[in-house]
Design an enzyme around this catalytic site. Structure first.
Site, PDB file in Angstrom:
ATOM      1  CE1 TYR A 140      -9.297  -6.567   4.083  1.00  0.00           C
ATOM      2  CE2 TYR A 140      -8.074  -4.590   2.730  1.00  0.00           C
ATOM      3  CZ  TYR A 140      -7.629  -6.163   4.088  1.00  0.00           C
ATOM      4  OH  TYR A 140      -6.908  -6.759   4.098  1.00  0.00           O
ATOM      5  CD  GLU A 151      -3.572  -1.424   2.090  1.00  0.00           C
ATOM      6  OE1 GLU A 151      -2.771  -0.374   2.852  1.00  0.00           O
ATOM      7  OE2 GLU A 151      -4.756  -1.752   1.648  1.00  0.00           O
ATOM      8  CD  GLU A 168      -3.846  -6.313   3.336  1.00  0.00           C
ATOM      9  OE1 GLU A 168      -4.758  -5.762   2.949  1.00  0.00           O
ATOM     10  OE2 GLU A 168      -2.449  -4.832   2.682  1.00  0.00           O
TER      11      GLU A 168
HETATM   12  O1  AHR Z   1      -5.413  -6.258   6.285  1.00  0.00           O
HETATM   13  C1  AHR Z   1      -5.418  -4.941   7.470  1.00  0.00           C
HETATM   14  C2  AHR Z   1      -4.357  -3.853   6.724  1.00  0.00           C
HETATM   15  O2  AHR Z   1      -5.766  -3.525   5.657  1.00  0.00           O
HETATM   16  C3  AHR Z   1      -3.566  -4.230   5.827  1.00  0.00           C
HETATM   17  O3  AHR Z   1      -2.075  -3.506   7.361  1.00  0.00           O
HETATM   18  C4  AHR Z   1      -2.966  -3.146   4.946  1.00  0.00           C
HETATM   19  O4  AHR Z   1      -2.281  -3.312   4.601  1.00  0.00           O
HETATM   20  C5  AHR Z   1      -4.392  -2.680   5.010  1.00  0.00           C
HETATM   21  O5  AHR Z   1      -4.781  -1.679   4.586  1.00  0.00           O
END
Ligand code: AHR
Length: 514
Positions: free
Chosen positions: A262, A195, A317
């Site tokens: 996410y 990131e 992620e």
């Molecule tokens: O998974 C939690 C966090 O989410 C990670 O550390 C980061 O890369 C993302 O923002």
């Protein structure tokens, strides 16, 4: 409040009379696609965050918690059963704050650090490079190391690679030997930062591109080890980041580019992991499947700069992100995991399977005690989450030939993506066909006919299992660890038309046929 619409997949020509008899019709194109589903899309992510490492994977050799050389035995055994192909470490945001030399050498001499990204928690560095790579070796997991660009140096990163992988006589290799490891480890996947647009250094894509080129120059292949260098990619809808990196880094040492997505409704008001209503259930599912157009758009950009497909997309992620459980440290991201999360995982895999031409790895966040975890621990207790069970039920698709399919199904209208009531994915390996079906409906069973292009594609059903529960909000807790667990499934019959199945509400069914 939810309106249904009918969607008809264009490729599927089936009489409407059949649809009237069933809630959904699936057609599996059993001739095959020739595309192999990379096992690595079933990857995990382990960060120094909350109780993922300390208390999750690692308790230390002197702990009263039963352990295998310091690794929690219950978690170790559960991961072994899961067939984890690849695991990312040490972060996440933590990676760009991590100085690997703090985590080597005699444990009692290792530096204490404050984990400033995640609640300022004090860590003793007892879990470091040796502990991670040895765990991977013991569980036959491919390690994926994230290097520190944000607060590290080129020298520090280059020496880490040398420490881990050099078999020569060199200062770093000798240091590793002095620390008890004679042979180098094999390390393929190496991420250059995480990131970089945010916690990894707040950079512009142009600036990061230059840094990537500089760092990657000094990450060398020692002996027979071959590094696969990964650029820190975009988040969600940031297509410009992918555009700039693909333009600047294609052919410049970048083998993979990452992406983070996410399932979170709003960063300010994420909502609870449990206790949701029907609207909250569908809201999460619709956000989860919104990943499909996001993947498609990033891939379209990659195709423009790299039509031959030399650069892979790694979704390193993904997963659900809710408010932390009441009473827990807000910086530790500890959340429960319900049947809703299981459906999210299954729908994601169904999507990932369609994009493996470019998508070669995915790492759910995270393996233990953090976000959409596989495993939750509490002192000496452990539970497997509904998401764990999906990973286990779907691991038959690892390295199998993808079978394309169509599905005629009602769709639930939400304020985002339409959610299909029934979803499917299929693959074939060693003569066995695996069909995974999802009924997303909150409280209605759905009848499905699974048909095949070739009526003789399968001759028998070997086994079937179902993951479901009385309510979509059900979860496993330390006093009730088996509320959501796979069970044998019998509600199907093989007919001349295919397989007729009744899927329970909010369920996942896995069928093995041949
Ligand atoms: O998974 C939690 C966090 O989410 C990670 O550390 C980061 O890369 C993302 O923002």
């Amino acid at each position: 409040m939810f309106k249904r619409v009918i969607s008809i997949a264009s490729a599927l020509v089936i009489s409407m009379s059949l649809l009237n008899a069933q809630d959904a019709i699936v057609r599996i194109h059993d001739a095959g696609t020739g595309e192999i589903i990379p096992a690595d899309i079933y990857g995990q992510f382990s960060e120094h965050l909350g109780r993922c490492i300390y208390g999750g994977l690692w308790v230390g050799k002197d702990s009263s918690v039963p352990n295998v050389e310091g690794y929690r035995k219950d978690v170790f055994d559960a991961l072994k059963a899961l067939k984890v192909p690849v695991m990312r470490w040490p972060g996440g945001c933590f990676a760009d704050d991590y100085h690997w030399m703090d985590g080597i050498g005699p444990q009692e001499k290792r530096a204490y650090i404050s984990n400033n990204n995640w609640g300022g928690t004090l860590e003793d560095n007892s879990f470091g490079t040796h502990e991670f790579l040895n765990l991977c070796e013991m569980l036959d997991i491919e390690p994926y190391i994230s290097g520190n660009v944000g607060s590290g140096t080129v020298k520090e990163m280059a020496e880490w690679v040398e420490y881990m992988t050099s078999d020569a006589k060199s200062t770093m290799a000798d240091l590793r030997r002095a620390n008890g490891r004679e042979e180098p480890w094999k390390v393929k996947f190496f991420g250059i930062g995480n990131e970089a647009w945010g916690c990894g250094g707040s950079m512009t894509p142009e600036y990061y591109s230059d840094l990537f080129r500089q760092y990657q120059t000094y990450l060398r292949n020692f002996g027979s080890n071959r590094l696969y260098k990964i650029a820190s990619g975009a988040s969600d809808y940031d297509y410009n980041w992918t555009e700039v990196l693909m333009k600047n880094l294609t052919g410049k040492g970048m083998k993979g580019i990452s992406l983070h997505y996410y399932t979170v409704i709003s960063w300010g008001r994420k909502g609870a992991a449990t206790g949701f209503d029907e609207a909250g259930y569908y809201r999460i599912l619709s956000k989860a499947i919104e990943i499909e157009p996001v993947l498609a758009k990033h891939i379209e950009i990659m195709d423009k700069y790299d039509p031959r497909g030399n650069v892979d997309l790694l979704l390193d992620e993904w997963g659900t992100w809710y408010d932390v459980e009441p009473g827990t440290n807000p910086g530790h991201l500890y959340q429960q995991n319900t049947m809703r999360d299981a459906i999210v995982a299954a729908l994601n895999f169904d999507i990932f399977h369609k994009y493996t031409r470019r998508l070669k790895m995915a790492n759910i966040a995270q393996v233990v005690n953090v976000l959409q975890a596989m495993i939750l621990t509490n002192d000496t207790q452990m539970v497997l989450t509904p998401t764990y069970h999906v990973f286990e039920m779907y691991n038959v698709h690892q390295d199998a030939e993808y079978l394309a399919s169509d599905c005629i199904t009602n769709k639930i209208k939400t304020d985002r993506e339409l959610v299909p009531e029934v979803d499917v994915t299929a693959s074939r390996k060693d003569g066995k066909t695996h069909i995974s079906l999802v009924n997303t409906h909150y409280d209605e069973a759905k009848t499905v006919l699974v048909s095949f292009d070739n009526a003789k594609a399968i001759s028998k059903i070997n086994s079937a299992r179902v993951l479901t529960s009385a309510k979509p909000g059900d979860y496993n807790d330390f006093d009730k660890p088996e509320v959501v667990a796979p069970k044998a499934f019998k509600n199907y019959k093989k007919t001349s038309a295919g397989i007729e199945i009744t899927l329970p509400p909010c369920s996942i069914v896995a069928i093995e046929a041949e």
